[in-house]
Scaffold this motif. Structure first.
Motif, PDB file in Angstrom:
ATOM      1  N   MET A 115      81.763 -41.991  47.911  1.00  0.00           N
ATOM      2  CA  MET A 115      82.027 -41.595  46.524  1.00  0.00           C
ATOM      3  C   MET A 115      80.743 -41.196  45.792  1.00  0.00           C
ATOM      4  O   MET A 115      80.760 -40.959  44.590  1.00  0.00           O
ATOM      5  CB  MET A 115      82.715 -42.745  45.775  1.00  0.00           C
ATOM      6  N   GLN A 116      79.620 -41.154  46.541  1.00  0.00           N
ATOM      7  CA  GLN A 116      78.313 -40.765  46.005  1.00  0.00           C
ATOM      8  C   GLN A 116      77.738 -41.797  45.028  1.00  0.00           C
ATOM      9  O   GLN A 116      77.074 -41.464  44.053  1.00  0.00           O
ATOM     10  CB  GLN A 116      78.380 -39.377  45.338  1.00  0.00           C
ATOM     11  N   PHE A 117      78.034 -43.075  45.308  1.00  0.00           N
ATOM     12  CA  PHE A 117      77.415 -44.189  44.585  1.00  0.00           C
ATOM     13  C   PHE A 117      76.761 -45.115  45.602  1.00  0.00           C
ATOM     14  O   PHE A 117      77.060 -45.053  46.796  1.00  0.00           O
ATOM     15  CB  PHE A 117      78.467 -44.998  43.812  1.00  0.00           C
ATOM     16  N   GLU A 121      74.775 -49.367  42.023  1.00  0.00           N
ATOM     17  CA  GLU A 121      75.162 -48.571  40.842  1.00  0.00           C
ATOM     18  C   GLU A 121      76.542 -48.935  40.307  1.00  0.00           C
ATOM     19  O   GLU A 121      76.908 -48.529  39.204  1.00  0.00           O
ATOM     20  CB  GLU A 121      75.147 -47.073  41.194  1.00  0.00           C
ATOM     21  N   LYS A 222      89.166 -40.013  45.400  1.00  0.00           N
ATOM     22  CA  LYS A 222      88.820 -38.654  44.963  1.00  0.00           C
ATOM     23  C   LYS A 222      89.230 -38.438  43.503  1.00  0.00           C
ATOM     24  O   LYS A 222      88.533 -37.757  42.745  1.00  0.00           O
ATOM     25  CB  LYS A 222      89.464 -37.603  45.873  1.00  0.00           C
ATOM     26  N   MET A 225      86.558 -40.138  41.520  1.00  0.00           N
ATOM     27  CA  MET A 225      85.339 -39.296  41.522  1.00  0.00           C
ATOM     28  C   MET A 225      85.470 -38.133  40.541  1.00  0.00           C
ATOM     29  O   MET A 225      84.548 -37.841  39.776  1.00  0.00           O
ATOM     30  CB  MET A 225      85.070 -38.759  42.931  1.00  0.00           C
ATOM     31  N   LEU A 228      85.051 -39.267  37.051  1.00  0.00           N
ATOM     32  CA  LEU A 228      83.646 -39.626  36.766  1.00  0.00           C
ATOM     33  C   LEU A 228      82.691 -38.446  36.933  1.00  0.00           C
ATOM     34  O   LEU A 228      81.471 -38.616  36.863  1.00  0.00           O
ATOM     35  CB  LEU A 228      83.216 -40.801  37.652  1.00  0.00           C
ATOM     36  N   GLY A 229      83.245 -37.280  37.240  1.00  0.00           N
ATOM     37  CA  GLY A 229      82.405 -36.088  37.337  1.00  0.00           C
ATOM     38  C   GLY A 229      81.687 -35.931  38.655  1.00  0.00           C
ATOM     39  O   GLY A 229      80.689 -35.212  38.738  1.00  0.00           O
ATOM     40  N   LYS A 230      82.182 -36.612  39.705  1.00  0.00           N
ATOM     41  CA  LYS A 230      81.581 -36.462  41.049  1.00  0.00           C
ATOM     42  C   LYS A 230      82.414 -35.447  41.827  1.00  0.00           C
ATOM     43  O   LYS A 230      83.635 -35.513  41.810  1.00  0.00           O
ATOM     44  CB  LYS A 230      81.596 -37.800  41.792  1.00  0.00           C
ATOM     45  N   LYS A 231      81.735 -34.555  42.537  1.00  0.00           N
ATOM     46  CA  LYS A 231      82.484 -33.546  43.296  1.00  0.00           C
ATOM     47  C   LYS A 231      82.640 -33.971  44.738  1.00  0.00           C
ATOM     48  O   LYS A 231      81.750 -34.523  45.310  1.00  0.00           O
ATOM     49  CB  LYS A 231      81.762 -32.204  43.216  1.00  0.00           C
TER      50      LYS A 231
END
Length: 231
Positions: A115-117, A121, A222, A225, A228-231
């Motif tokens: 999830m790019q965390f 974080e 997804k 994400m 939360l503005g994650k692509k």
């Protein structure tokens, strides 16, 4: 002392603990459905969560405390936009005093990374902070005794999204007789915070032969994400 003396002492300890939590700003009530007001912005988050974590580690509000090695308050960023809430600590968590460090925790760590965390974080915690015997589902009385801690964590950290992992955690936010298959994948509201129910990592692992379940969890994440503005 007599049984009456012991009961009086227990009552006094519970009252002291409740007063302590109220001082922290946990205006809570014990009822099935909890709808907290939108949290005020807490300036000194560490000043609230630090003492709360210490209180959890010495807590004796319910019988689970008698069987624990370590209580597990939770860990992560006090400014986390994303919070994960599971059911309760297992054997590895009880031993180390940290949430989600066993096999299910390793899967959760992978999900968080995808999830790019990083774990640092987000904030990770559970409904109950002590391990239930044989990892059984926490009793309602145990969850209610622990409830002020979680509500204070939520109000103080004020995440934008909470991911509830499994049925016990989801019932805390959206009490329902429906199963996880019906509840997952749809954002719910909890005091102005988005809640995304999804399957618990241990359930995903128990069903490793069914890739569909892992795919459903990823679809849920997804959505989180995207929010939360994650692509």
């Amino acid at each position: 002392g007599s049984l009456r003396d012991k009961a009086e002492e227990l009552r006094r300890r519970v009252e002291d603990r409740i007063r302590f939590l109220q001082d922290l700003g946990a205006g809570f009530v014990f009822r099935t459905e909890i709808k907290p007001p939108a949290p005020p912005r807490v300036q000194d988050k560490a000043g609230v969560i630090g003492p709360l974590e210490a209180a959890v580690r010495s807590c004796t509000l319910c019988p689970l405390s008698a069987g624990r090695t370590n209580a597990v308050p939770g860990e992560g960023s006090y400014d986390a936009p994303l919070m994960f809430v599971g059911e309760g600590p297992g054997a590895d968590e009880d031993r180390l005093g940290r949430p989600f460090v066993g096999r299910a925790g390793q899967l959760l760590t992978k999900i968080i990374a995808a999830m790019q965390f990083t774990r640092e974080e987000v904030y990770i915690t559970n409904i109950v902070k002590c391990r239930p015997p044989e990892n059984r589902t926490p009793f309602r009385s145990e969850a209610e005794a622990c409830q002020p801690y979680l509500l204070t964590q939520i109000r103080t950290i004020a995440p934008r999204v909470i991911v509830s992992l499994g049925k016990t955690a989801t019932d805390f936010f959206v009490p329902s007789t429906a199963g996880m298959s019906d509840l997952r994948g749809t954002f719910q509201d909890f005091g102005g915070i988005k809640v995304m129910p999804t399957f618990h990592p241990s359930y995903v692992m128990r069903n490793e032969g069914d890739p569909r379940i892992k795919r459903l969890v990823w679809e849920d994440m997804k959505q989180v994400m995207a929010f939360l503005g994650k692509k």
